[in-house]
Design a protein around this motif. Structure first.
Motif, PDB file in Angstrom:
ATOM      1  N   GLU A 111       0.920  -1.346   0.022  1.00 53.55           N
ATOM      2  CA  GLU A 111       0.012  -0.107   0.080  1.00 53.55           C
ATOM      3  C   GLU A 111       0.929   1.291  -0.022  1.00 53.55           C
ATOM      4  O   GLU A 111       2.014   1.093   0.138  1.00 53.55           O
ATOM      5  CB  GLU A 111      -1.070   0.016   1.192  1.00 53.55           C
ATOM      6  CG  GLU A 111      -1.885  -1.184   1.304  1.00 53.55           C
ATOM      7  CD  GLU A 111      -2.772  -0.978   2.515  1.00 53.55           C
ATOM      8  OE1 GLU A 111      -3.946  -1.763   2.503  1.00 53.55           O
ATOM      9  OE2 GLU A 111      -2.823  -0.087   3.091  1.00 53.55           O
ATOM     10  N   ASN A 112       0.007   2.384  -0.471  1.00 57.11           N
ATOM     11  CA  ASN A 112       0.682   3.755  -0.385  1.00 57.11           C
ATOM     12  C   ASN A 112       1.916   3.868  -1.207  1.00 57.11           C
ATOM     13  O   ASN A 112       3.021   3.972  -0.416  1.00 57.11           O
ATOM     14  CB  ASN A 112       1.118   3.924   1.373  1.00 57.11           C
ATOM     15  CG  ASN A 112      -0.173   3.952   2.193  1.00 57.11           C
ATOM     16  OD1 ASN A 112      -0.938   4.495   1.622  1.00 57.11           O
ATOM     17  ND2 ASN A 112       0.262   3.648   3.205  1.00 57.11           N
ATOM     18  N   PRO A 113       1.988   3.661  -2.253  1.00 58.59           N
ATOM     19  CA  PRO A 113       0.910   3.525  -2.993  1.00 58.59           C
ATOM     20  C   PRO A 113       0.672   2.025  -3.260  1.00 58.59           C
ATOM     21  O   PRO A 113       1.458   1.013  -3.008  1.00 58.59           O
ATOM     22  CB  PRO A 113       1.342   4.325  -4.464  1.00 58.59           C
ATOM     23  CG  PRO A 113       2.758   3.909  -4.697  1.00 58.59           C
ATOM     24  CD  PRO A 113       3.241   4.015  -3.272  1.00 58.59           C
ATOM     25  N   LEU A 114      -0.648   1.598  -3.801  1.00 59.07           N
ATOM     26  CA  LEU A 114      -1.110   0.234  -3.957  1.00 59.07           C
ATOM     27  C   LEU A 114      -0.098  -0.238  -5.133  1.00 59.07           C
ATOM     28  O   LEU A 114      -0.344   0.094  -6.238  1.00 59.07           O
ATOM     29  CB  LEU A 114      -2.526   0.308  -4.165  1.00 59.07           C
ATOM     30  CG  LEU A 114      -3.164  -1.123  -4.172  1.00 59.07           C
ATOM     31  CD1 LEU A 114      -3.054  -1.927  -2.867  1.00 59.07           C
ATOM     32  CD2 LEU A 114      -4.853  -1.026  -4.701  1.00 59.07           C
ATOM     33  N   GLN A 115       0.205  -1.714  -4.860  1.00 56.27           N
ATOM     34  CA  GLN A 115       0.994  -2.208  -5.930  1.00 56.27           C
ATOM     35  C   GLN A 115       1.164  -3.701  -5.455  1.00 56.27           C
ATOM     36  O   GLN A 115       0.897  -4.245  -4.217  1.00 56.27           O
ATOM     37  CB  GLN A 115       2.627  -1.790  -5.662  1.00 56.27           C
ATOM     38  CG  GLN A 115       3.216  -2.296  -6.848  1.00 56.27           C
ATOM     39  CD  GLN A 115       4.800  -1.704  -6.649  1.00 56.27           C
ATOM     40  OE1 GLN A 115       5.292  -1.061  -5.571  1.00 56.27           O
ATOM     41  NE2 GLN A 115       5.658  -1.950  -7.857  1.00 56.27           N
TER      42      GLN A 115
END
Length: 794
Positions: A111-115
């Motif tokens: 997450e943070n960013p979603l990957q």
């Protein structure tokens, strides 16, 4: 030996593991790992951080986690080290059955960013299962006329392992008639065939007992045994025959148990017992035998247990037809299971954020995956939420979705959202699954306090007690918690001379206002100040309102008489000519009251008079007038007691004493009243001396001024007499005394004193207007000499 073998096996497994790890890293699309089945829990699988090219700190900060396709936690990610560890013992046969390779697909979610990162875990087989025969005993009936070299099909053993660890060979116990021949099938399996090596003789040996042994290729190898009972029969020269070698049938997966599937039929040209055919499953697995059954006499195939398309899509069954003479033939039955929409979609939540701030936009609320065990349209899914919500669903990777907020929320409008995620398939009938998420909107300080009024007006009666509650201000804040807790305060006054801090105070918690000291209406009728309300948010917000305090008057001041003066000196005496008509204005009592409103409304009343009925006082303006014509019989001296009274509650009053002297014209000298002389005689001698000295000095000063004025007037009137002054003759000019009409005095007037040397008295009063013309007055005096003679001037 066993320990050495185990160590050798362990070393070999570790070597294979490292080789497979190296190969898995070369894949461009996904990361691949491999592990041997039955490996202990917590065993190292691989370093996920290194293989993904990420730092260990990044894994922790981005909340990395492993999500398997089957939603089972086979693996555990150790975030501090980035190592991928086994979370449970893996049984390859349970996970993949006979499928090779056995691959478990999983995703690494950050997450943070979603990957997302795809990964595979290959489960390697070990030799942990021995070959087994489903039948404890295999019965074979062989005609004694069977030629040498004839082969007899036998039931094969089952080995759950695969590859080299699977079934590799069959052996038979030493005998003089048979040997084993291995036959390879198109599916890669081997089947044993018993080959007649020497002719049988029913009369000599009607029955043979052999031991069939199945061996796998493991190290060390495992084996399984079964008993082969061979009965030697009489001659039977025709084997059963099937009209077709392959039968195909389609069955719905919701077919009831016990339902008829198909009838398999074969023909045998022999007669009698040799022509009777019995049907059996050949090389059937345990799963097939649990699911289907065949009638040995009729060949009818029935369903024995429920079908599940999601587990098995088709069954391939070998059916053997054996006649009474022991000859047999086989065919293949292919049963295809038709899928129905019997599985609702499944929703698996990976992460949920239940509280989001109201000023955050496009916030990740939930990450979830969906799946449907059905196939085709039955497995196609549509994911949706309610239309009236400020949230949206976004597909991410494969069957993963994210639920995000579309815009910044407003807690004051709505503090809670119940979001229902609906997943429906495209089957018939359509099945759906719903999952509800409750999202709470946390408050931020985005609303300033608001007063209920922009301005407040408070009334306080003067002479109040200190610390008196005089009123309240109130404000509200639409926020919640500390953001809605208000503190009230006084703002600096706009007038720098207003001592606000000593006048009022405010309760910081509830906005109550208090007067700190007693207020005096005569000193301060009204004052205005600002109040502020500040919340406890960060940053704090505030608002202001104006408060106007009006002091209400109380009747705390008595009337004060301005005229005539009551200063303790000699009383003032008003002269009234005896020729005055009724309504003649004697004088006017002038009084004021420090209060206001009706408390300052004054009324005048004659309380006491020497001769009642001769004088009257007008109640509204204080004018003292004659009530009737004067006569010779009226006393020359009169004393009037006038009361001035306000209209307050309770009323207050003051009184004044007037002395009136009746004269024939204005020629009689004014003499002090006997009462005043008596009072002066009784005064303290020292006081009398002081008063006489002061009066003498004042008289000399006034005499000098009056002589100077008189000389100027005499020169203007061209009078040559020495030591005298011209005085008006006859009646007073109209602009000095007005006894007609309303009989009021002029608005501006004063007293002047003319003295004559050698006269018997030292004082004489007459009225003269401030705005009079001296020359005109002298002319009027000359026209009436009788007036002068009346006062005794030569």
């Amino acid at each position: 030996m066993a320990i050495r073998g185990a160590l050798a096996l362990r070393k070999r497994q570790v070597l294979i593991l490292f080789v497979l790890l190296g190969l898995s890293q070369a894949g461009p699309e996904s990361v691949r790992y491999s592990v041997a089945e039955e490996t202990e829990i917590g065993s190292f699988v691989g370093n996920l951080a290194r293989d993904l090219g990420l730092g260990v700190e990044e894994l922790s900060s981005r909340e990395a986690r492993v999500v398997s396709d089957d939603n089972k936690k086979h693996l555990h990610l150790d975030l501090p080290t980035g190592d991928l560890l086994l979370n449970e013992k893996l049984d390859r046969e349970e996970l993949c059955s006979s499928t090779e390779p056995c691959v478990l697909h999983f995703q690494v979610v950050l997450e943070n960013p979603l990957q997302f990162f795809r990964a595979e875990l290959h489960v390697k087989d070990i030799n942990d299962h021995s070959p087994t025969f489903l039948d404890k005993e295999i019965l074979i009936q062989i005609s004694e006329s069977t030629t040498i070299g004839t082969t007899f099909l036998m039931e094969s053993a089952q080995d759950l392992d695969i590859g080299r660890n699977s079934l590799q060979n069959y052996t038979v116990s030493p005998n003089s008639h048979f040997y084993i021949k291995i036959r390879d099938s198109s599916d890669g399996k081997i089947y044993p065939e018993l080959v007649l090596d020497r002719e049988l003789d029913h009369e000599h040996e009607p029955e043979l007992r052999l031991t069939l042994t199945a061996l796998d290729g493991g190290s060390p190898p495992r084996s399984g045994k079964t008993l082969v009972l061979i009965k030697v029969l009489d001659v039977n020269d025709n084997a059963p025959e099937f009209p077709q070698r392959l039968y195909e049938v389609q069955v719905l997966e919701d077919t009831p148990i016990g339902s008829w599937i198909i009838t398999i039929s074969a023909k045998d040209l022999d007669a009698g017992n040799y022509g009777k055919i019995s049907y059996t499953f050949l090389h059937a697995s345990e799963d097939i035998r649990k699911t289907f059954e065949i009638n040995p006499a009729s060949g009818d195939v029935h369903l024995r247990s429920s079908l599940d398309f999601e587990v098995t899509q088709s069954y391939t069954i070998n059916i053997q037809a054996t006649d009474g003479g022991g000859l047999s033939e086989e065919c293949t039955l292919l049963i295809k299971v038709i899928d129905i929409n019997d599985n609702p979609p499944e929703v698996t939540m990976s992460s949920i954020t239940k509280i989001i701030p109201e000023n955050a936009s496009e916030t990740l609320v939930a990450l979830f995956s969906v799946r449907d065990k059905d196939s085709g349209d039955n497995g196609r899914m549509v994911c949706s939420i309610q239309d009236d919500l400020p949230f949206s669903l976004k597909p991410t990777f494969k069957n993963f979705f994210t639920l995000v907020s579309e815009k910044a929320l407003d807690r004051e409008m709505r503090a809670e959202y119940n979001i229902t995620i609906t997943v429906a398939d495209m089957g018939s009938p359509r099945l759906k699954t719903q999952h509800t998420i409750t999202v709470l909107v946390s408050d931020v300080n985005d609303n300033a306090p608001a007063f209920t009024q922009t301005s407040y007006t408070l009334w306080v009666r003067e002479n109040n007690s200190p610390a008196l509650h005089i009123g309240s201000v109130s404000a509200t804040d639409r926020d919640a918690g500390a953001n809605a807790q208000l503190t009230y305060s006084l703002l600096p006054p706009q007038d720098p001379h207003l001592p606000l801090a000593s006048l009022v105070s405010i309760n910081a918690d509830n906005g109550h206002l208090f007067a700190l000291r007693s207020l005096d209406y005569e000193a301060l009728q009204a004052f205005e100040f600002g109040v502020g309300a500040t919340d406890r948010g960060s940053p704090a917000l505030s608002s202001q309102a104006r408060v106007r305090v009006l002091v209400l008057d109380a009747n705390d001041n008595s009337p004060f008489v301005l005229y005539p003066l009551q200063n303790g000196s000699a009383p003032c005496t008003e002269l009234v000519p005896r020729a005055a008509e009724a309504g003649y204005l004697v004088t006017k009592v002038v009084a004021v009251d420090g209060d206001s409103g009706q408390n300052a409304w004054l009324s005048y009343q004659l309380l006491k008079a020497t001769e009642p009925g001769l004088f009257g006082v007008w109640p509204h303006n204080g004018e003292v007038r004659t009530a009737r014509l004067l006569s010779e019989r009226d006393a020359p001296k009169h004393r009037l007691l006038v009361q001035v009274r306000d209209n307050g509650e309770p009323p207050r009053s003051a009184s004044v004493t007037l002395h009136v002297l009746l004269v024939d014209g204005f020629s009689q000298p004014y003499l002090p009243l006997p009462e005043a002389a008596a009072e002066q005689a009784r005064a303290d001698p020292l006081t009398v001396y002081l008063v006489v000295a002061l009066a003498s000095v004042s008289s000399l000063f006034l005499l000098s001024v009056l002589l100077f004025v008189a000389v100027r007037l005499c020169r203007r009137s061209r009078a040559a007499s020495l030591g005298g002054c011209s005085v008006p003759e006859g009646p007073f000019p109209g602009h000095l005394v007005d006894v007609s009409g309303t009989g009021t005095l002029s608005q501006s007037y004063q007293y002047e004193v003319c003295l004559r040397a050698g006269s018997g008295t030292s004082e004489f009063k007459f009225l003269k207007s401030l705005a009079c013309d001296h020359q005109g007055s002298v002319n009027d005096v000359e026209e009436n000499s009788n007036f002068v003679n009346g006062f005794g001037f030569n």
